[in-house]
Design a protein around this motif. Structure first.
Motif, PDB file in Angstrom:
ATOM      1  N   ASN A 178      30.271   3.760   0.664  1.00 12.96           N
ATOM      2  CA  ASN A 178      29.164   4.134  -0.161  1.00 12.96           C
ATOM      3  C   ASN A 178      29.582   4.487  -1.600  1.00 12.96           C
ATOM      4  O   ASN A 178      30.826   4.636  -1.992  1.00 12.96           O
ATOM      5  CB  ASN A 178      28.426   5.126   0.589  1.00 12.96           C
ATOM      6  CG  ASN A 178      27.634   4.638   1.884  1.00 12.96           C
ATOM      7  OD1 ASN A 178      27.851   3.456   2.109  1.00 12.96           O
ATOM      8  ND2 ASN A 178      27.130   5.778   2.250  1.00 12.96           N
ATOM      9  N   GLN A 194      29.478   8.237   3.401  1.00 12.47           N
ATOM     10  CA  GLN A 194      30.207   7.354   4.236  1.00 12.47           C
ATOM     11  C   GLN A 194      31.212   6.536   3.531  1.00 12.47           C
ATOM     12  O   GLN A 194      30.904   6.237   2.368  1.00 12.47           O
ATOM     13  CB  GLN A 194      29.376   6.783   5.270  1.00 12.47           C
ATOM     14  CG  GLN A 194      28.713   7.877   6.236  1.00 12.47           C
ATOM     15  CD  GLN A 194      27.858   6.869   7.079  1.00 12.47           C
ATOM     16  OE1 GLN A 194      27.380   5.849   7.234  1.00 12.47           O
ATOM     17  NE2 GLN A 194      27.952   7.414   8.439  1.00 12.47           N
ATOM     18  N   THR A 195      32.498   6.024   3.997  1.00  9.36           N
ATOM     19  CA  THR A 195      33.267   5.287   3.634  1.00  9.36           C
ATOM     20  C   THR A 195      32.347   3.920   3.040  1.00  9.36           C
ATOM     21  O   THR A 195      31.500   3.730   3.788  1.00  9.36           O
ATOM     22  CB  THR A 195      34.363   4.763   4.632  1.00  9.36           C
ATOM     23  OG1 THR A 195      35.080   6.054   4.933  1.00  9.36           O
ATOM     24  CG2 THR A 195      35.202   3.608   4.078  1.00  9.36           C
ATOM     25  N   SER A 234      33.483  10.610   4.449  1.00  8.85           N
ATOM     26  CA  SER A 234      33.729  10.636   5.800  1.00  8.85           C
ATOM     27  C   SER A 234      33.973   9.033   6.301  1.00  8.85           C
ATOM     28  O   SER A 234      33.402   8.171   5.691  1.00  8.85           O
ATOM     29  CB  SER A 234      32.430  11.057   6.569  1.00  8.85           C
ATOM     30  OG  SER A 234      31.127  10.425   6.492  1.00  8.85           O
ATOM     31  N   SER A 235      35.085   9.180   7.124  1.00 12.34           N
ATOM     32  CA  SER A 235      35.244   7.837   7.784  1.00 12.34           C
ATOM     33  C   SER A 235      34.200   7.393   8.870  1.00 12.34           C
ATOM     34  O   SER A 235      33.618   8.042   9.399  1.00 12.34           O
ATOM     35  CB  SER A 235      36.698   8.113   8.219  1.00 12.34           C
ATOM     36  OG  SER A 235      36.847   9.125   9.330  1.00 12.34           O
TER      37      SER A 235
END
Length: 126
Positions: free
Chosen positions: A15, A12-13, A125-126
């Motif tokens: 990280n 995820q964004t 992923s956002s």
């Protein structure tokens, strides 16, 4: 002669991921290593570079301050620590080696590199 890139994945964004580029069949310490990435529909772009001699490093502006390149010659491995990942970092990441030293004006040129490893997919992923 082989370069094996690994460590990619789906995150995820915000990280982090650490990519590894393991060399076999040659003495890594004599070679500079570049990390490149290629997003779908785009050309291959330089991300970072580390020299063989004095560990000089270069970074693309888009990753400066977030990514860190390092090498462990004893383990014949170069790392790319990627922090604060963004969706625009999504790409297949490749490592490549070069015997001749490069500078800040040439390290991004894919034609300068003698050998390329297979890529590892990074998806943010956002």
């Amino acid at each position: 002669v082989q370069l094996q890139a690994s460590g990619g994945g789906l995150v995820q964004t915000g990280n982090s991921l650490r990519l590894s580029c393991a060399a076999s069949g040659f003495t890594l310490e004599y070679y500079a290593i570049g990390w490149f990435r290629q997003a779908p529909g785009k050309g291959r772009e330089g991300v970072s570079y580390i020299s063989s001699s004095d560990d000089t490093t270069y970074y693309d502006e888009s990753v400066k301050g977030r990514f860190i390149i390092s090498r462990n010659n004893a383990k014949s491995t170069v790392y790319l620590q990627m922090n604060s990942l963004k969706p625009e970092d999504t790409a297949v990441y490749y490592c490549a080696f070069d015997r001749e030293p490069l500078d800040d004006s040439t390290w991004r040129h894919t034609g300068e590199y003698e050998y390329w490893g297979q890529g590892t997919q990074v998806t943010v992923s956002s």
